[in-house]
Design a protein around this motif. Structure first.
Motif, mmCIF file in Angstrom:
data_model
loop_
_atom_site.group_PDB
_atom_site.id
_atom_site.type_symbol
_atom_site.label_atom_id
_atom_site.label_comp_id
_atom_site.label_asym_id
_atom_site.label_seq_id
_atom_site.Cartn_x
_atom_site.Cartn_y
_atom_site.Cartn_z
ATOM 1 N N ASN A 164 0.822 -1.216 0.000
ATOM 2 C CA ASN A 164 0.000 0.000 0.000
ATOM 3 C C ASN A 164 0.855 1.265 0.000
ATOM 4 N N GLN A 165 0.216 2.373 -0.326
ATOM 5 C CA GLN A 165 0.920 3.636 -0.476
ATOM 6 C C GLN A 165 1.506 4.125 0.842
ATOM 7 N N ALA A 166 0.827 3.860 1.952
ATOM 8 C CA ALA A 166 1.329 4.310 3.256
ATOM 9 C C ALA A 166 2.678 3.655 3.569
ATOM 10 N N THR A 167 2.807 2.375 3.231
ATOM 11 C CA THR A 167 4.071 1.664 3.476
ATOM 12 C C THR A 167 5.164 2.204 2.564
ATOM 13 N N LEU A 168 4.821 2.429 1.293
ATOM 14 C CA LEU A 168 5.813 2.968 0.352
ATOM 15 C C LEU A 168 6.277 4.353 0.786
ATOM 16 N N ASP A 169 5.345 5.189 1.253
ATOM 17 C CA ASP A 169 5.706 6.534 1.719
ATOM 18 C C ASP A 169 6.623 6.453 2.940
ATOM 19 N N PHE A 170 6.320 5.539 3.861
ATOM 20 C CA PHE A 170 7.145 5.371 5.064
ATOM 21 C C PHE A 170 8.569 4.966 4.674
ATOM 22 N N ILE A 171 8.697 4.073 3.713
ATOM 23 C CA ILE A 171 10.019 3.629 3.255
ATOM 24 C C ILE A 171 10.798 4.805 2.685
ATOM 25 N N ARG A 172 10.169 5.595 1.829
ATOM 26 C CA ARG A 172 10.849 6.738 1.209
ATOM 27 C C ARG A 172 11.272 7.772 2.252
ATOM 28 N N GLN A 173 10.442 7.979 3.245
ATOM 29 C CA GLN A 173 10.729 8.997 4.255
ATOM 30 C C GLN A 173 11.854 8.575 5.201
ATOM 31 N N HIS A 174 12.074 7.271 5.339
ATOM 32 C CA HIS A 174 13.032 6.774 6.337
ATOM 33 C C HIS A 174 14.159 5.961 5.705
ATOM 34 N N GLN A 184 17.127 6.593 4.991
ATOM 35 C CA GLN A 184 18.448 6.775 5.594
ATOM 36 C C GLN A 184 18.438 6.545 7.100
ATOM 37 N N ALA A 185 17.315 6.160 7.647
ATOM 38 C CA ALA A 185 17.186 6.052 9.104
ATOM 39 C C ALA A 185 17.847 4.792 9.648
ATOM 40 N N ASP A 186 18.119 4.801 10.938
ATOM 41 C CA ASP A 186 18.662 3.631 11.636
ATOM 42 C C ASP A 186 17.538 2.609 11.782
ATOM 43 N N VAL A 187 17.695 1.449 11.175
ATOM 44 C CA VAL A 187 16.631 0.442 11.151
ATOM 45 C C VAL A 187 16.305 -0.051 12.553
ATOM 46 N N ARG A 188 17.315 -0.201 13.402
ATOM 47 C CA ARG A 188 17.062 -0.675 14.757
ATOM 48 C C ARG A 188 16.236 0.337 15.555
ATOM 49 N N GLN A 189 16.537 1.625 15.377
ATOM 50 C CA GLN A 189 15.754 2.651 16.056
ATOM 51 C C GLN A 189 14.319 2.677 15.542
ATOM 52 N N LEU A 190 14.155 2.526 14.233
ATOM 53 C CA LEU A 190 12.808 2.481 13.664
ATOM 54 C C LEU A 190 12.005 1.321 14.230
ATOM 55 N N ALA A 191 12.651 0.165 14.375
ATOM 56 C CA ALA A 191 11.967 -1.015 14.897
ATOM 57 C C ALA A 191 11.513 -0.780 16.339
ATOM 58 N N GLU A 196 -1.709 1.443 8.859
ATOM 59 C CA GLU A 196 -1.665 0.964 7.474
ATOM 60 C C GLU A 196 -0.254 0.588 7.031
ATOM 61 N N VAL A 197 0.753 1.011 7.790
ATOM 62 C CA VAL A 197 2.135 0.725 7.415
ATOM 63 C C VAL A 197 2.512 -0.700 7.828
ATOM 64 N N ASP A 198 2.951 -1.482 6.863
ATOM 65 C CA ASP A 198 3.458 -2.840 7.121
ATOM 66 C C ASP A 198 4.917 -2.697 7.568
ATOM 67 N N MET A 199 5.125 -2.648 8.896
ATOM 68 C CA MET A 199 6.460 -2.346 9.427
ATOM 69 C C MET A 199 7.479 -3.437 9.095
ATOM 70 N N THR A 200 7.071 -4.687 9.129
ATOM 71 C CA THR A 200 8.007 -5.777 8.824
ATOM 72 C C THR A 200 8.568 -5.618 7.418
ATOM 73 N N TYR A 201 7.675 -5.374 6.466
ATOM 74 C CA TYR A 201 8.099 -5.196 5.079
ATOM 75 C C TYR A 201 8.914 -3.917 4.930
ATOM 76 N N ALA A 202 8.468 -2.838 5.575
ATOM 77 C CA ALA A 202 9.154 -1.547 5.443
ATOM 78 C C ALA A 202 10.584 -1.628 5.967
ATOM 79 N N LEU A 203 10.766 -2.246 7.123
ATOM 80 C CA LEU A 203 12.102 -2.351 7.700
ATOM 81 C C LEU A 203 13.018 -3.202 6.823
ATOM 82 N N GLN A 204 12.465 -4.259 6.239
ATOM 83 C CA GLN A 204 13.250 -5.107 5.336
ATOM 84 C C GLN A 204 13.708 -4.323 4.122
ATOM 85 N N GLN A 205 12.826 -3.490 3.581
ATOM 86 C CA GLN A 205 13.178 -2.715 2.386
ATOM 87 C C GLN A 205 14.187 -1.611 2.699
ATOM 88 N N ILE A 206 14.034 -0.966 3.849
ATOM 89 C CA ILE A 206 14.975 0.084 4.229
ATOM 90 C C ILE A 206 16.365 -0.507 4.458
#
Length: 430
Positions: A5-15, A17-24, A32-42
């Motif tokens: 979904n678009q919310a997950t794609l937007d979250f990925i683009r916005q983060h 460069q972020a620290d994945v561990r801190q995001l988790a 609406e954000v699929d965090m598991t998928y988003a963290l994997q992509q980042i």
């Protein structure tokens, strides 16, 4: 995967460069954000920025779990494989993984088949063929060995056996990897004109050649030892059926044998390569001593090179040459002396072009005698230290010399023929 979904794609683009561990740890307030998928992509894109910069720059690339990113080839090594893969009508990759090797090599073939038994990786690769515009690649979800049994004849089969067992532990031996290419070798050479095997850099290339050729129907026609920025990454074997194998026949003590090139390649960060190649007789009992006779340059004296009045250069082979063990060939080719048979460092009275490794100007040579050390290291506070065939570790030697790490001085501690333990205080050239 194609319905993220678009919310997950937007979250990925916005983060991105972020620290994945801190995001988790922080999570996301948007349900609406699929965090598991988003963290994997980042995480995947951050790894790709270093390992696959060309892919990281493309929107739409989907990244697999961390282990697959860790195991996949870099762009540099994938391009090297493409350069030796040849071309033709059809190539088949029986162990697709993240697809970096298959997709890079596919540019030289009319059709390419990517075979992978993990459905998740197949789904990732299906998306990525679209993002990369690869219309000649077909993704097949199947066991590589099963696909081999029913596939049509190909110009090239690529196999990169998984180097982990069913418990996730690392394996290195060819027979311990999945699939076991030793069991499949006779069928492989009947199903393709050429086989390209990617094996662990931990393997002894001579034993790997002997194991492949012991299967009976195959012959290794070329060996490639590939490093990136002086870190050995891959052992590649080009294999053909014995009746199809190409190359020169040369006379040997055991009759006519096939001459087999061994190519040592170090891919540098500036896009250039260091290459060193030599010929080795391919037989079932390959041994280094039989391949390379201990011939030293007749016009060079080690003692004269190390005299205080002489202007001398020290040479350190790159990781691929070290892995190949072709030290006597280096001595012959560049007319250099080895410090000692097990030290793997060379000295010469001149700067040599094209040496596959690093070159240093020797400023001083000293024993471990305290008085000599004090005089030789006068004014030196920092140094880059390496040990070769020496009784102390780098940490122990640094502590004894009371030197900090870094700077422009390089110290090589090594055992020298007839002189024992010596320190070479050098400056890097180039």
């Amino acid at each position: 995967m194609g319905q993220t979904n678009q919310a997950t794609l937007d979250f990925i683009r916005q983060h991105v460069q972020a620290d994945v561990r801190q995001l988790a740890l922080q999570g996301c307030k948007n349900p609406e954000v699929d965090m598991t998928y988003a963290l994997q992509q980042i995480a995947g894109r951050q790894t790709a920025a270093e390992k696959l910069p060309g892919w990281a720059a493309i929107d739409g690339i989907v990244y697999p779990p961390h282990l697959s990113m860790e195991q996949c080839s870099s762009e540099q090594t994938a391009r090297y494989k493409a350069s030796i893969a040849g071309g033709g009508r059809l190539m088949v990759d029986l162990t697709g993984g993240f697809g970096v090797d298959c997709f890079t090599m596919s540019a030289r073939f009319e059709q390419a088949v990517y075979v992978e038994r993990q459905p998740q990786l197949c789904a990732v690769s299906s998306e990525n063929t679209k993002a990369l515009g690869l219309k000649n690649v077909t993704v097949v979800c199947a066991d590589g060995a099963d696909y081999l049994h029913q596939m049509e004849h190909a110009d090239l089969i690529f196999v990169d056996p998984a180097r982990r067992d069913e418990h996730g532990a690392r394996t290195y031996g060819i027979a311990d990897c999945t699939p076991n290419v030793l069991e499949l070798m006779e069928e492989l050479v009947t199903k393709a004109r050429r086989i390209l095997l990617k094996l662990s850099p931990m393997l002894d290339w001579r034993k790997a050649v002997a194991d492949i050729e012991a299967t009976g129907g195959a012959r290794v026609v070329r060996v490639h030892i590939v490093s990136v920025s002086n870190e050995c990454k891959e052992l590649l074997l080009e294999v053909e059926g014995r009746e199809k194998a190409t190359g020169r026949r040369v006379s040997g003590t055991e009759g006519n044998v096939m001459q087999m090139p061994v190519v040592c390649v170090n891919c540098l960060s500036d896009g250039t390569e260091e290459r060193f190649a030599f010929d080795a007789s391919s037989s079932s009992n390959i041994s280094l001593s039989s391949l390379l006779s201990p011939l030293s340059p007749s016009n060079i004296s080690l003692s004269s090179l190390l005299s205080p009045l002489s202007s001398s250069f020290l040479y350190e082979p790159n990781a691929s040459v070290m892995k190949a063990g072709c030290f006597d060939e280096i001595s012959r080719r560049f007319q250099m002396c080895q410090l000692e048979r097990n030290s793997h460092l060379f000295v010469s009275d001149r700067a040599v072009d094209g040496f596959p490794g690093r070159c240093f100007m020797i400023e001083r040579v000293t024993s471990m005698n305290k008085r000599e050390l004090k005089a030789a290291l006068a004014g030196v506070t920092h140094a880059n230290i390496a040990v070769r065939n020496f009784p102390l570790t780098v940490a122990d030697l640094r502590k004894r010399l009371k030197l900090k790490d870094g700077g422009e001085v390089y110290i090589f501690a090594a055992t020298v023929e007839e002189k024992g333990h010596q320190l070479f205080i050098c400056r890097k050239i180039g």
